[in-house]
Design an enzyme around this catalytic site. Structure first.
Site, mmCIF file in Angstrom:
data_model
loop_
_atom_site.group_PDB
_atom_site.id
_atom_site.type_symbol
_atom_site.label_atom_id
_atom_site.label_comp_id
_atom_site.label_asym_id
_atom_site.label_seq_id
_atom_site.Cartn_x
_atom_site.Cartn_y
_atom_site.Cartn_z
ATOM 1 N N CYS A 66 0.844 -1.193 0.000
ATOM 2 C CA CYS A 66 0.000 0.000 0.000
ATOM 3 C C CYS A 66 0.878 1.240 0.000
ATOM 4 O O CYS A 66 1.885 1.291 0.716
ATOM 5 C CB CYS A 66 -0.900 -0.017 1.238
ATOM 6 S SG CYS A 66 -2.054 1.365 1.340
ATOM 7 N N HIS A 105 -9.107 -3.768 -1.949
ATOM 8 C CA HIS A 105 -8.104 -3.047 -1.165
ATOM 9 C C HIS A 105 -8.480 -1.568 -1.052
ATOM 10 O O HIS A 105 -8.481 -0.994 0.041
ATOM 11 C CB HIS A 105 -6.731 -3.211 -1.837
ATOM 12 C CG HIS A 105 -5.628 -2.465 -1.182
ATOM 13 N ND1 HIS A 105 -4.651 -3.080 -0.443
ATOM 14 C CD2 HIS A 105 -5.324 -1.141 -1.146
ATOM 15 C CE1 HIS A 105 -3.805 -2.171 0.014
ATOM 16 N NE2 HIS A 105 -4.198 -0.978 -0.412
ATOM 17 N N GLU A 106 -8.815 -0.956 -2.187
ATOM 18 C CA GLU A 106 -9.166 0.468 -2.187
ATOM 19 C C GLU A 106 -10.502 0.709 -1.496
ATOM 20 O O GLU A 106 -10.671 1.700 -0.774
ATOM 21 C CB GLU A 106 -9.180 1.030 -3.615
ATOM 22 C CG GLU A 106 -7.856 0.910 -4.356
ATOM 23 C CD GLU A 106 -6.653 1.447 -3.597
ATOM 24 O OE1 GLU A 106 -6.798 2.413 -2.804
ATOM 25 O OE2 GLU A 106 -5.553 0.897 -3.788
ATOM 26 N N HIS A 161 -10.217 1.192 2.131
ATOM 27 C CA HIS A 161 -9.832 2.548 2.552
ATOM 28 C C HIS A 161 -11.071 3.424 2.787
ATOM 29 O O HIS A 161 -11.055 4.289 3.664
ATOM 30 C CB HIS A 161 -8.931 3.219 1.515
ATOM 31 C CG HIS A 161 -7.510 2.764 1.551
ATOM 32 N ND1 HIS A 161 -6.703 2.925 2.648
ATOM 33 C CD2 HIS A 161 -6.752 2.157 0.600
ATOM 34 C CE1 HIS A 161 -5.504 2.442 2.382
ATOM 35 N NE2 HIS A 161 -5.513 1.962 1.146
#
Length: 183
Positions: free
Chosen positions: A110, A152-153, A156
């Protein structure tokens, strides 16, 4: 029409927040007006930031904006040499609307957690819904590495980083040791 063209010309690289910054743990808010000039400028700046950082994905919270906006831009690079090639795609107010039960562990890094890699379980296939930068609703299926980038994003946007998904500390490695695994 000259103003949007000039704004793209003046897109700039943004600072990426690092682990420990509270912005990475905040829940991102939906974007009400996709066509707002500030949102369009943020997309352009995030595209520049992602390209210059040699990443494959970036979320608005990583650049200090608690908004539901991610950029997915898979491409082969030093960090992910086997990544498939795709055009950078801005996804606004994205949602996972379906997924298979099949998961797979894969190495992730990341831009907000430099020098660390972790084996993270993710769904291999997902169906997502989002608004594109023109405000049009899109529904697509993503698989394998691109599905991993999206998840993954998307994390966030929920105030999570990939370290929160690692199942065992034995599944962590430094960037240097990770590179040795692939040589």
């Amino acid at each position: 029409m000259l103003v949007p063209v000039l704004e793209k010309l003046f897109a700039q690289k943004l600072s990426i927040h690092q682990l420990g910054n509270p912005a990475l743990r905040a829940i991102a808010q939906p974007i009400a007006n996709v066509r707002d000039r500030q949102i369009q400028k943020l997309i352009d700046d995030m595209l520049v930031t992602l390209k210059e950082s040699k990443g494959v994905g970036l979320a608005a919270p990583q650049v200090g904006q608690s908004l539901q906006l991610i950029i997915i831009a898979s491409h082969p690079n030093d960090r992910y040499p086997h990544a498939p090639q795709m055009e950078p795609t801005a996804m606004i107010n994205p949602q996972i609307i379906g997924h298979t039960q099949d998961t797979e562990k894969g190495w992730e890094g990341c831009l907000s957690v430099p020098m660390i890699r972790g084996l993270v379980p993710r769904y291999r296939e997902i169906e997502v819904e989002y608004l594109d930068r023109q405000g049009d609703r899109q529904v697509i299926k993503l698989t394998d590495f691109v599905a991993r980038i999206f998840q993954h994003e998307y994390d966030h946007l929920e105030g999570k980083v990939f370290l929160d998904r690692v199942e065992n500390t034995l599944d962590l490695a430094s960037e240097e040791e990770y590179k040795k695994l692939w040589q």
